[in-house]
Design a protein around this motif. Sequence first.
Motif, PDB file in Angstrom:
ATOM      1  N   HIS A  88       1.918  -1.799  -2.381  1.00 33.90           N
ATOM      2  CA  HIS A  88       0.921  -2.658  -1.484  1.00 33.90           C
ATOM      3  C   HIS A  88      -0.321  -1.728  -1.767  1.00 33.90           C
ATOM      4  N   SER A  89      -0.561  -0.843  -1.220  1.00 37.87           N
ATOM      5  CA  SER A  89      -1.202   0.388  -1.148  1.00 37.87           C
ATOM      6  C   SER A  89      -1.508   0.926  -2.139  1.00 37.87           C
ATOM      7  N   ALA A  90      -1.158   0.668  -3.064  1.00 36.31           N
ATOM      8  CA  ALA A  90      -1.469   0.723  -4.497  1.00 36.31           C
ATOM      9  C   ALA A  90      -1.898  -0.266  -5.120  1.00 36.31           C
ATOM     10  N   VAL A  91      -1.767  -1.194  -4.878  1.00 40.65           N
ATOM     11  CA  VAL A  91      -2.393  -2.695  -5.123  1.00 40.65           C
ATOM     12  C   VAL A  91      -3.490  -2.833  -4.727  1.00 40.65           C
ATOM     13  N   ILE A  92      -4.048  -2.282  -3.365  1.00 42.06           N
ATOM     14  CA  ILE A  92      -5.119  -1.896  -1.900  1.00 42.06           C
ATOM     15  C   ILE A  92      -6.183  -1.170  -2.999  1.00 42.06           C
ATOM     16  N   ARG A  93      -6.067   0.452  -3.356  1.00 41.26           N
ATOM     17  CA  ARG A  93      -6.225   1.119  -4.160  1.00 41.26           C
ATOM     18  C   ARG A  93      -7.156   1.080  -5.420  1.00 41.26           C
ATOM     19  N   GLY A  94      -6.357   0.350  -6.121  1.00 39.34           N
ATOM     20  CA  GLY A  94      -6.116  -0.433  -7.303  1.00 39.34           C
ATOM     21  C   GLY A  94      -7.860  -1.487  -6.699  1.00 39.34           C
ATOM     22  N   TRP A  95      -8.033  -2.082  -5.906  1.00 39.11           N
ATOM     23  CA  TRP A  95      -9.079  -2.920  -5.376  1.00 39.11           C
ATOM     24  C   TRP A  95      -9.800  -2.794  -5.237  1.00 39.11           C
ATOM     25  N   ILE A  96     -10.080  -1.870  -4.863  1.00 44.77           N
ATOM     26  CA  ILE A  96     -11.287  -0.815  -3.411  1.00 44.77           C
ATOM     27  C   ILE A  96     -11.746   0.104  -4.436  1.00 44.77           C
ATOM     28  N   GLY A  97     -10.873   0.813  -5.823  1.00 41.97           N
ATOM     29  CA  GLY A  97     -11.862   2.212  -6.521  1.00 41.97           C
ATOM     30  C   GLY A  97     -11.356   3.348  -5.836  1.00 41.97           C
ATOM     31  N   ASP A  98     -11.929   4.390  -6.189  1.00 41.98           N
ATOM     32  CA  ASP A  98     -11.983   5.528  -6.292  1.00 41.98           C
ATOM     33  C   ASP A  98     -11.716   6.058  -4.907  1.00 41.98           C
ATOM     34  N   PRO A  99     -11.740   7.174  -4.607  1.00 45.18           N
ATOM     35  CA  PRO A  99     -12.129   7.580  -3.536  1.00 45.18           C
ATOM     36  C   PRO A  99     -13.526   8.000  -3.238  1.00 45.18           C
ATOM     37  N   PRO A 100     -14.371   8.481  -2.291  1.00 49.42           N
ATOM     38  CA  PRO A 100     -13.404   8.317  -1.045  1.00 49.42           C
ATOM     39  C   PRO A 100     -13.407   7.455  -0.350  1.00 49.42           C
ATOM     40  N   TYR A 101     -12.705   7.278   0.345  1.00 52.47           N
ATOM     41  CA  TYR A 101     -12.382   5.633   0.936  1.00 52.47           C
ATOM     42  C   TYR A 101     -12.647   5.478   2.386  1.00 52.47           C
ATOM     43  N   LEU A 102     -13.286   4.460   2.395  1.00 56.65           N
ATOM     44  CA  LEU A 102     -13.858   4.075   3.805  1.00 56.65           C
ATOM     45  C   LEU A 102     -13.782   3.261   4.704  1.00 56.65           C
ATOM     46  N   PHE A 103     -13.328   3.443   5.593  1.00 56.16           N
ATOM     47  CA  PHE A 103     -12.747   2.992   6.533  1.00 56.16           C
ATOM     48  C   PHE A 103     -12.858   2.545   7.973  1.00 56.16           C
ATOM     49  N   ALA A 104     -13.328   1.605   8.297  1.00 56.76           N
ATOM     50  CA  ALA A 104     -13.714   1.111   9.941  1.00 56.76           C
ATOM     51  C   ALA A 104     -12.873   0.685  10.317  1.00 56.76           C
ATOM     52  N   VAL A 105     -12.462   1.211  11.418  1.00 59.43           N
ATOM     53  CA  VAL A 105     -11.790   0.770  12.597  1.00 59.43           C
ATOM     54  C   VAL A 105     -12.503   1.219  14.401  1.00 59.43           C
ATOM     55  N   THR A 106     -11.489   0.600  14.700  1.00 64.19           N
ATOM     56  CA  THR A 106     -11.599  -0.233  16.540  1.00 64.19           C
ATOM     57  C   THR A 106     -12.081   0.880  17.303  1.00 64.19           C
ATOM     58  N   ASP A 107     -11.055   2.543  16.987  1.00 59.60           N
ATOM     59  CA  ASP A 107     -11.656   3.435  17.869  1.00 59.60           C
ATOM     60  C   ASP A 107     -11.079   4.562  16.756  1.00 59.60           C
ATOM     61  N   VAL A 108     -12.416   5.509  16.224  1.00 57.75           N
ATOM     62  CA  VAL A 108     -11.896   6.493  15.743  1.00 57.75           C
ATOM     63  C   VAL A 108     -11.353   7.578  16.397  1.00 57.75           C
ATOM     64  N   LYS A 109     -11.879   7.699  18.229  1.00 57.60           N
ATOM     65  CA  LYS A 109     -11.015   9.154  17.997  1.00 57.60           C
ATOM     66  C   LYS A 109      -9.043   8.831  17.762  1.00 57.60           C
ATOM     67  N   LYS A 110      -8.713   7.364  18.029  1.00 53.56           N
ATOM     68  CA  LYS A 110      -7.179   7.462  17.756  1.00 53.56           C
ATOM     69  C   LYS A 110      -6.659   8.297  17.007  1.00 53.56           C
ATOM     70  N   VAL A 111      -7.672   7.215  15.178  1.00 54.09           N
ATOM     71  CA  VAL A 111      -7.207   7.941  14.018  1.00 54.09           C
ATOM     72  C   VAL A 111      -7.536   9.534  13.778  1.00 54.09           C
ATOM     73  N   ASN A 112      -8.739   9.653  14.252  1.00 53.68           N
ATOM     74  CA  ASN A 112      -9.008  11.462  14.333  1.00 53.68           C
ATOM     75  C   ASN A 112      -7.706  11.901  14.885  1.00 53.68           C
ATOM     76  N   HIS A 113      -7.582  11.954  16.031  1.00 56.59           N
ATOM     77  CA  HIS A 113      -6.897  13.109  16.463  1.00 56.59           C
ATOM     78  C   HIS A 113      -5.466  12.360  16.351  1.00 56.59           C
ATOM     79  N   ASP A 114      -4.966  11.524  15.410  1.00 60.25           N
ATOM     80  CA  ASP A 114      -3.831  11.518  14.887  1.00 60.25           C
ATOM     81  C   ASP A 114      -2.910  10.606  14.962  1.00 60.25           C
ATOM     82  N   ASP A 115      -2.944   9.847  16.651  1.00 58.87           N
ATOM     83  CA  ASP A 115      -2.294   9.179  17.179  1.00 58.87           C
ATOM     84  C   ASP A 115      -1.915   8.160  16.256  1.00 58.87           C
ATOM     85  N   ARG A 116      -0.077   7.455  16.527  1.00 60.49           N
ATOM     86  CA  ARG A 116       0.837   7.723  15.932  1.00 60.49           C
ATOM     87  C   ARG A 116       0.742   6.260  15.652  1.00 60.49           C
TER      88      ARG A 116
END
Length: 246
Positions: free
Chosen positions: A22-50
């Motif tokens: 399903h992630s491959a399907v999503i990539r097929g729709w959004i196109g080539d990198p870079p992939y822009l992710f909008a999130v609610t908490d950047v700190k958690k994502v950038n610090h590899d919070d699981r």
Amino acid sequence: MTELAYMVREDWGQHGTAMIPHSAVIRGWIGDPPYLFAVTDVKKVNHDDRGADVEAAEFIAPEKADRIVFDIRELGSLEREDKVIDHAVVVLHPYEQRELETIRRAVEADSIGRLFVLIWSRYDMVRTWLDGLGALNLHSGKAVPPSDPLLLAAAEMIQNEDYNGLSSGRGKDAVVQLVRAFASEGYPVDDDVWLRAYFAVGGSFHHAESIEKLVKEMKAGIRHRVKPRYRDNIVEIMRGQLAAKQ
């Protein structure tokens, strides 16, 4: 006009068996990198919070170098600065009303070329908003059919009362009487149906919550006291008005 697509997390994961395809399907729709992710908490994502956002980002964009992560609130600056993101934006698990309004306004202003939303739950209002705007469900490969013109006309009448609020007073009167009138014509007393139409004409998440509450109460059998706003044959009148415009 922003191209819209989504997938519900449950459909995306399917108990841990479908994230890769399903992630491959999503990539097929959004196109080539870079992939822009909008999130609610950047700190958690950038610090590899699981957390869920990190997990989704890693499956959608396996290479960390391909990911650009930013706060959903930053989308609000696009309209103010008259900017457009031509690259696809992936929004992960938005939920709070303020975040949803930021996304809605960015789409309304055509500030984003393509937007994909990974939805936490199929019952989240953001899904109803996306369906109302004709977004493609990448799991099913289909979009929900648009609301019929008569229902959209009623939704516009409701939206015209936004400035009064829709939880009481004239706004509540409009919602309750129109839902009752349309129910007598065979339309379902269903919050999803009415919210899709309301969002399709540009309605906001703030007032959508009032509509949802009122329609759910009506569906449960609650009788609201309202002051008359429309004639008993309002649907017939609206049908004639639509026919005259064609």
